[in-house]
Write a protein that holds these residues in place. Structure first.
Motif, mmCIF file in Angstrom:
data_model
loop_
_atom_site.group_PDB
_atom_site.id
_atom_site.type_symbol
_atom_site.label_atom_id
_atom_site.label_comp_id
_atom_site.label_asym_id
_atom_site.label_seq_id
_atom_site.Cartn_x
_atom_site.Cartn_y
_atom_site.Cartn_z
ATOM 1 N N ASP A 41 0.829 -1.204 0.000
ATOM 2 C CA ASP A 41 0.000 0.000 0.000
ATOM 3 C C ASP A 41 0.863 1.254 0.000
ATOM 4 O O ASP A 41 0.535 2.240 -0.663
ATOM 5 N N ARG A 42 1.958 1.221 0.713
ATOM 6 C CA ARG A 42 2.883 2.360 0.734
ATOM 7 C C ARG A 42 3.458 2.603 -0.665
ATOM 8 O O ARG A 42 3.517 3.731 -1.137
ATOM 9 N N PHE A 43 3.885 1.524 -1.326
ATOM 10 C CA PHE A 43 4.422 1.641 -2.673
ATOM 11 C C PHE A 43 3.352 2.117 -3.650
ATOM 12 O O PHE A 43 3.608 2.990 -4.484
ATOM 13 N N ALA A 44 2.140 1.562 -3.550
ATOM 14 C CA ALA A 44 1.050 1.969 -4.445
ATOM 15 C C ALA A 44 0.731 3.443 -4.268
ATOM 16 O O ALA A 44 0.473 4.157 -5.246
ATOM 17 N N CYS A 45 0.757 3.913 -3.046
ATOM 18 C CA CYS A 45 0.486 5.323 -2.777
ATOM 19 C C CYS A 45 1.598 6.190 -3.364
ATOM 20 O O CYS A 45 1.328 7.207 -4.015
ATOM 21 N N ALA A 46 2.844 5.788 -3.172
ATOM 22 C CA ALA A 46 3.971 6.550 -3.729
ATOM 23 C C ALA A 46 3.887 6.583 -5.249
ATOM 24 O O ALA A 46 4.121 7.627 -5.876
ATOM 25 N N GLN A 47 3.542 5.456 -5.860
ATOM 26 C CA GLN A 47 3.431 5.409 -7.317
ATOM 27 C C GLN A 47 2.294 6.295 -7.807
ATOM 28 O O GLN A 47 2.429 7.016 -8.802
ATOM 29 N N ALA A 48 1.156 6.266 -7.112
ATOM 30 C CA ALA A 48 0.025 7.117 -7.488
ATOM 31 C C ALA A 48 0.400 8.591 -7.347
ATOM 32 O O ALA A 48 0.022 9.419 -8.180
ATOM 33 N N CYS A 49 1.149 8.928 -6.302
ATOM 34 C CA CYS A 49 1.599 10.315 -6.124
ATOM 35 C C CYS A 49 2.523 10.732 -7.268
ATOM 36 O O CYS A 49 2.412 11.848 -7.791
ATOM 37 N N THR A 50 3.417 9.851 -7.665
ATOM 38 C CA THR A 50 4.328 10.145 -8.777
ATOM 39 C C THR A 50 3.550 10.351 -10.071
ATOM 40 O O THR A 50 3.794 11.317 -10.808
ATOM 41 N N ASP A 51 2.611 9.459 -10.349
ATOM 42 C CA ASP A 51 1.801 9.573 -11.565
ATOM 43 C C ASP A 51 0.996 10.868 -11.566
ATOM 44 O O ASP A 51 0.889 11.550 -12.594
ATOM 45 N N CYS A 52 0.430 11.199 -10.423
ATOM 46 C CA CYS A 52 -0.370 12.419 -10.311
ATOM 47 C C CYS A 52 0.517 13.654 -10.483
ATOM 48 O O CYS A 52 0.145 14.595 -11.186
ATOM 49 N N ALA A 53 1.671 13.645 -9.858
ATOM 50 C CA ALA A 53 2.589 14.787 -9.980
ATOM 51 C C ALA A 53 2.962 15.022 -11.436
ATOM 52 O O ALA A 53 2.952 16.164 -11.912
ATOM 53 N N ARG A 54 3.265 13.954 -12.153
ATOM 54 C CA ARG A 54 3.616 14.081 -13.578
ATOM 55 C C ARG A 54 2.450 14.628 -14.393
ATOM 56 O O ARG A 54 2.619 15.525 -15.220
ATOM 57 N N ALA A 55 1.267 14.060 -14.170
ATOM 58 C CA ALA A 55 0.090 14.498 -14.927
ATOM 59 C C ALA A 55 -0.237 15.961 -14.650
ATOM 60 O O ALA A 55 -0.537 16.725 -15.574
ATOM 61 N N CYS A 56 -0.161 16.354 -13.395
ATOM 62 C CA CYS A 56 -0.485 17.738 -13.031
ATOM 63 C C CYS A 56 0.567 18.718 -13.552
ATOM 64 O O CYS A 56 0.239 19.805 -14.025
ATOM 65 N N CYS A 104 5.511 11.650 -2.075
ATOM 66 C CA CYS A 104 6.281 10.530 -2.607
ATOM 67 C C CYS A 104 7.653 10.459 -1.946
ATOM 68 O O CYS A 104 8.120 9.379 -1.578
ATOM 69 N N ARG A 105 8.300 11.589 -1.747
ATOM 70 C CA ARG A 105 9.608 11.618 -1.078
ATOM 71 C C ARG A 105 9.480 11.121 0.367
ATOM 72 O O ARG A 105 10.328 10.363 0.842
ATOM 73 N N VAL A 106 8.432 11.549 1.070
ATOM 74 C CA VAL A 106 8.221 11.099 2.452
ATOM 75 C C VAL A 106 8.029 9.584 2.484
ATOM 76 O O VAL A 106 8.601 8.896 3.331
ATOM 77 N N LEU A 107 7.254 9.054 1.558
ATOM 78 C CA LEU A 107 6.987 7.613 1.524
ATOM 79 C C LEU A 107 8.225 6.807 1.145
ATOM 80 O O LEU A 107 8.353 5.648 1.520
ATOM 81 N N ALA A 108 9.131 7.429 0.409
ATOM 82 C CA ALA A 108 10.349 6.733 -0.020
ATOM 83 C C ALA A 108 11.413 6.692 1.074
ATOM 84 O O ALA A 108 12.347 5.885 0.995
ATOM 85 N N GLU A 109 11.287 7.530 2.094
ATOM 86 C CA GLU A 109 12.269 7.547 3.178
ATOM 87 C C GLU A 109 12.225 6.236 3.950
ATOM 88 O O GLU A 109 11.160 5.708 4.239
#
Length: 124
Positions: free
Chosen positions: A16-31, A64-69
């Motif tokens: 779930d942590r990885f899925a959230c980080a990936q969704a944040c990355t995808d959203c950041a790129r799209a936005c 995403c950075r927080v989740l990657a720590e």
């Protein structure tokens, strides 16, 4: 990493942590992409769209950075970050819904908000 309760499945927590980080990355790129397509000298609505895109990209990138720590994270601070991201994403999706050809960006925002909600549920 946040301490898990005995009831939590460590694998599910990490997924779930990885899925959230990936969704944040995808959203950041799209936005960020959507914001770059908006004419900075456009109408007030265009300026709102550009600002929302930039804000959402920055918030999602930070999350995403927080989740990657890998260091010990304070669960309350993590929850606050996730809730902030979820709120910004839902607000951004609402703004993008009004923009022609921004359906994919709005959907990326909703996916990110959903991933944040799902990940927060693993923190209970």
């Amino acid at each position: 990493m946040t301490q898990t309760t005995p009831q939590q499945q460590p694998v599910q927590f990490l997924e779930d942590r990885f899925a959230c980080a990936q969704a944040c990355t995808d959203c950041a790129r799209a936005c960020a992409l959507r914001a770059s397509l908006v004419d900075p000298d456009g109408t007030e609505d265009q300026e709102l769209l550009r600002r929302k895109g930039i804000l959402c990209a920055e918030v999602c990138d930070a999350t995403c950075r927080v989740l990657a720590e890998q260091s010990q994270l304070d669960e309350a601070a993590l929850r606050l970050q996730l809730e902030w991201t979820r709120t910004v994403c839902l607000e951004s999706a609402h703004v993008f819904d009004r923009e022609p050809d921004a359906e994919k960006t709005a959907e990326a925002c909703r996916d990110c908000a959903r991933a944040c909600t799902e990940f927060m549920s693993t923190l209970d």
